[in-house]
Design a protein around this motif. Structure first.
Motif, mmCIF file in Angstrom:
data_model
loop_
_atom_site.group_PDB
_atom_site.id
_atom_site.type_symbol
_atom_site.label_atom_id
_atom_site.label_comp_id
_atom_site.label_asym_id
_atom_site.label_seq_id
_atom_site.Cartn_x
_atom_site.Cartn_y
_atom_site.Cartn_z
ATOM 1 N N MET A 64 0.825 -1.213 0.000
ATOM 2 C CA MET A 64 0.000 0.000 0.000
ATOM 3 C C MET A 64 0.853 1.254 0.000
ATOM 4 S SD MET A 64 -3.278 -0.664 2.455
ATOM 5 C CE MET A 64 -2.301 -1.125 3.876
ATOM 6 N N VAL A 65 1.839 1.304 0.890
ATOM 7 C CA VAL A 65 2.647 2.522 1.038
ATOM 8 C C VAL A 65 3.456 2.791 -0.227
ATOM 9 C CG1 VAL A 65 4.566 3.557 2.311
ATOM 10 C CG2 VAL A 65 2.747 2.373 3.546
ATOM 11 N N ILE A 66 4.103 1.756 -0.773
ATOM 12 C CA ILE A 66 4.912 1.946 -1.988
ATOM 13 C C ILE A 66 4.035 2.366 -3.164
ATOM 14 C CG2 ILE A 66 6.413 0.827 -3.660
ATOM 15 C CD1 ILE A 66 7.755 1.317 -0.994
ATOM 16 N N ALA A 67 2.923 1.656 -3.369
ATOM 17 C CA ALA A 67 2.031 2.000 -4.489
ATOM 18 C C ALA A 67 1.456 3.398 -4.319
ATOM 19 C CB ALA A 67 0.910 0.971 -4.589
ATOM 20 N N TRP A 68 1.105 3.748 -3.100
ATOM 21 C CA TRP A 68 0.539 5.067 -2.816
ATOM 22 C C TRP A 68 1.542 6.174 -3.120
ATOM 23 C CZ3 TRP A 68 1.831 7.918 1.923
ATOM 24 C CH2 TRP A 68 1.096 9.105 2.063
ATOM 25 N N ARG A 69 2.777 6.018 -2.620
ATOM 26 C CA ARG A 69 3.771 7.073 -2.817
ATOM 27 C C ARG A 69 4.173 7.199 -4.289
ATOM 28 N NH1 ARG A 69 3.219 10.981 -0.123
ATOM 29 N NH2 ARG A 69 4.919 11.717 -1.437
ATOM 30 N N VAL A 70 4.369 6.076 -4.961
ATOM 31 C CA VAL A 70 4.783 6.138 -6.362
ATOM 32 C C VAL A 70 3.681 6.763 -7.212
ATOM 33 C CG1 VAL A 70 5.324 4.737 -8.408
ATOM 34 C CG2 VAL A 70 6.369 4.188 -6.198
ATOM 35 N N SER A 71 2.437 6.318 -7.014
ATOM 36 C CA SER A 71 1.338 6.820 -7.838
ATOM 37 C C SER A 71 1.076 8.300 -7.593
ATOM 38 C CB SER A 71 0.064 6.006 -7.573
ATOM 39 O OG SER A 71 -0.332 6.110 -6.213
ATOM 40 N N ILE A 72 1.088 8.715 -6.336
ATOM 41 C CA ILE A 72 0.754 10.110 -6.029
ATOM 42 C C ILE A 72 1.865 11.059 -6.489
ATOM 43 C CG2 ILE A 72 1.721 10.387 -3.695
ATOM 44 C CD1 ILE A 72 -1.002 11.596 -2.891
ATOM 45 N N ASN A 73 3.115 10.607 -6.424
ATOM 46 C CA ASN A 73 4.222 11.453 -6.891
ATOM 47 C C ASN A 73 4.215 11.585 -8.414
ATOM 48 O OD1 ASN A 73 5.322 12.123 -4.398
ATOM 49 N ND2 ASN A 73 6.614 10.293 -4.327
ATOM 50 N N LEU A 74 4.022 10.456 -9.099
ATOM 51 C CA LEU A 74 4.034 10.500 -10.557
ATOM 52 C C LEU A 74 2.819 11.225 -11.109
ATOM 53 C CD1 LEU A 74 5.262 6.895 -11.479
ATOM 54 C CD2 LEU A 74 6.590 9.017 -11.403
ATOM 55 N N ARG A 75 1.656 11.058 -10.463
ATOM 56 C CA ARG A 75 0.425 11.649 -11.000
ATOM 57 C C ARG A 75 0.298 13.125 -10.631
ATOM 58 N NH1 ARG A 75 -2.554 12.555 -14.838
ATOM 59 N NH2 ARG A 75 -4.804 12.643 -14.556
ATOM 60 N N CYS A 76 0.518 13.450 -9.350
ATOM 61 C CA CYS A 76 0.261 14.822 -8.878
ATOM 62 C C CYS A 76 1.450 15.749 -9.068
ATOM 63 C CB CYS A 76 -0.138 14.794 -7.403
ATOM 64 S SG CYS A 76 -1.721 13.977 -7.106
ATOM 65 N N LYS A 77 2.654 15.211 -8.951
ATOM 66 C CA LYS A 77 3.834 16.073 -9.065
ATOM 67 C C LYS A 77 4.407 16.076 -10.474
ATOM 68 C CE LYS A 77 5.071 15.622 -4.188
ATOM 69 N NZ LYS A 77 6.117 15.240 -3.202
ATOM 70 N N ALA A 78 4.474 14.903 -11.095
ATOM 71 C CA ALA A 78 5.016 14.824 -12.454
ATOM 72 C C ALA A 78 3.939 14.905 -13.521
ATOM 73 C CB ALA A 78 5.821 13.533 -12.615
#
Length: 355
Positions: free
Chosen positions: A248-262
């Motif tokens: 959960m934590v890895i998928a959450w951090r990767v998805s939110i960084n790539l989607r919202c920041k990148a």
């Protein structure tokens, strides 16, 4: 009670399914808080699948009920696009829970089932895009989720911004829970998704207010963390509940960084999030197993670390959003926002797990 009924549902099919769904929620959440699992092994699998299917039938039964085409930005009322999004994502989690239950019964399905969960997630994302394209308000296409819901006047602007980010983050976390493949964790997000749609319906019927929507929705989101805490607490020592939290934590951090920041494409984001999360779990299991065998007790400490992480997440949300979590009893007096300020907050909505 009579105000909840409508002539557009002459046989009260939607009302009956709604009542049964509420009772099913009470049963499942009582089980997870008391035993650590929404689906205990002693309960017949057919009952578990049938009960979970109620939530899919409920969303399908709601689709024929008429709603105004345009969203009202001044009040958190349900509108067609949001209803379709709620139907898609609540069905996604209910189907994932059913798939997990079937996989537990048929061991041959356990190996390919992660790919099925990823495919289900991408199918829901694609369906949500179609819903936005066909039902969305072309004049306000970015205003479509609960993180852009109008806020009561007593909530300060800074808290609105923090809460809006938390709501958006929770959407990513819900999809990350799906990737664990654990039926209990897959089912938990159905509660906040469906309760938000129900509360918006109550606002449309002048039964609830924006305060009710935010307080209940915020606690429904936190209920997922409480459920995960119970899940970890009741796990037998060394059973590996930490693995699901790691995914959960890895998928959450990767998805939110790539989607919202990148601002990457959502399908690419979730594909990479799944690969990173499952890869991290495999590496953790491979490299910590020898240490655990030689030292002992490492698995127990990993569960405790995951438990502490979830406690911190709940406390941090309540500290940052006291007026949203506790309503007027929090004592907030707001900042006297006018309509223009509130509209700015509503429209300042970045990418979400769905969009």
């Amino acid at each position: 009670m009579a105000r909840l009924l409508t002539d557009h549902d002459p046989y009260h099919v939607h009302a009956i399914l709604g009542l049964l769904s509420v009772l099913h929620f009470a049963w499942r959440w009582g089980l997870v808080l008391a035993t650590g699992s929404c689906y205990p092994p002693w309960e017949p699998r057919a009952y578990q699948v049938a009960g979970t299917s109620l939530h899919i039938l409920l969303t399908l039964a709601s689709l024929h009920l008429p709603l105004p085409v345009k969203r009202m930005l001044k009040k958190p009322m349900i509108w067609p696009e949001y209803r379709m999004h709620a139907a898609i994502f609540s069905s996604r989690h209910a189907l994932a829970a059913i798939l997990g239950l079937v996989a537990l019964r048929v061991p041959a399905l356990l190996a390919p089932v992660p790919l099925a969960f990823a495919a289900l997630n991408h199918a829901a994302l694609f369906a949500s895009s179609v819903a936005t394209w066909s039902l969305g308000d072309k004049d306000a296409t970015s205003v479509r989720t609960t993180n852009a819901t109008p806020y009561p006047a007593h909530v300060p602007m800074a808290e609105v911004e923090r809460t809006r980010r938390s709501y958006g983050s929770a959407q990513f976390l819900a999809a990350s829970m799906l990737l664990t493949g654990e039926p209990s964790l897959c089912f938990m997000p159905v509660l906040p998704i469906q309760i938000a749609a129900f509360l918006m319906t109550l606002v449309r019927k002048n039964i609830a207010t924006a305060t009710h929507v935010h307080v209940c929705y915020a606690w429904a989101l936190m209920a997922n963390n409480f459920g995960m805490l119970s899940y970890l607490y009741f796990q037998p020592a060394g059973n590996g509940g930490w693995r699901h939290v790691l995914v959960m934590v890895i998928a959450w951090r990767v998805s939110i960084n790539l989607r919202c920041k990148a601002n990457w494409d959502k399908h690419v984001c979730w594909l990479l999030a799944a690969v990173c999360a499952w890869g991290a779990r495999h590496l953790a299991e491979t490299h910590t197993a020898p240490i655990d065998q030689s030292v002992g007790g490492l698995a127990d400490w990993r569960d405790k670390a995951a438990f502490g992480l979830l406690v911190f997440a709940n406390l941090n949300f309540m500290r940052g959003s006291p007026n949203v979590c506790f309503g007027p009893i929090a004592g907030g007096k707001g900042e006297g926002r006018d309509r223009d300020e509130q509209r700015i907050v509503e429209l300042r909505n970045g990418p979400t797990a769905a969009g």
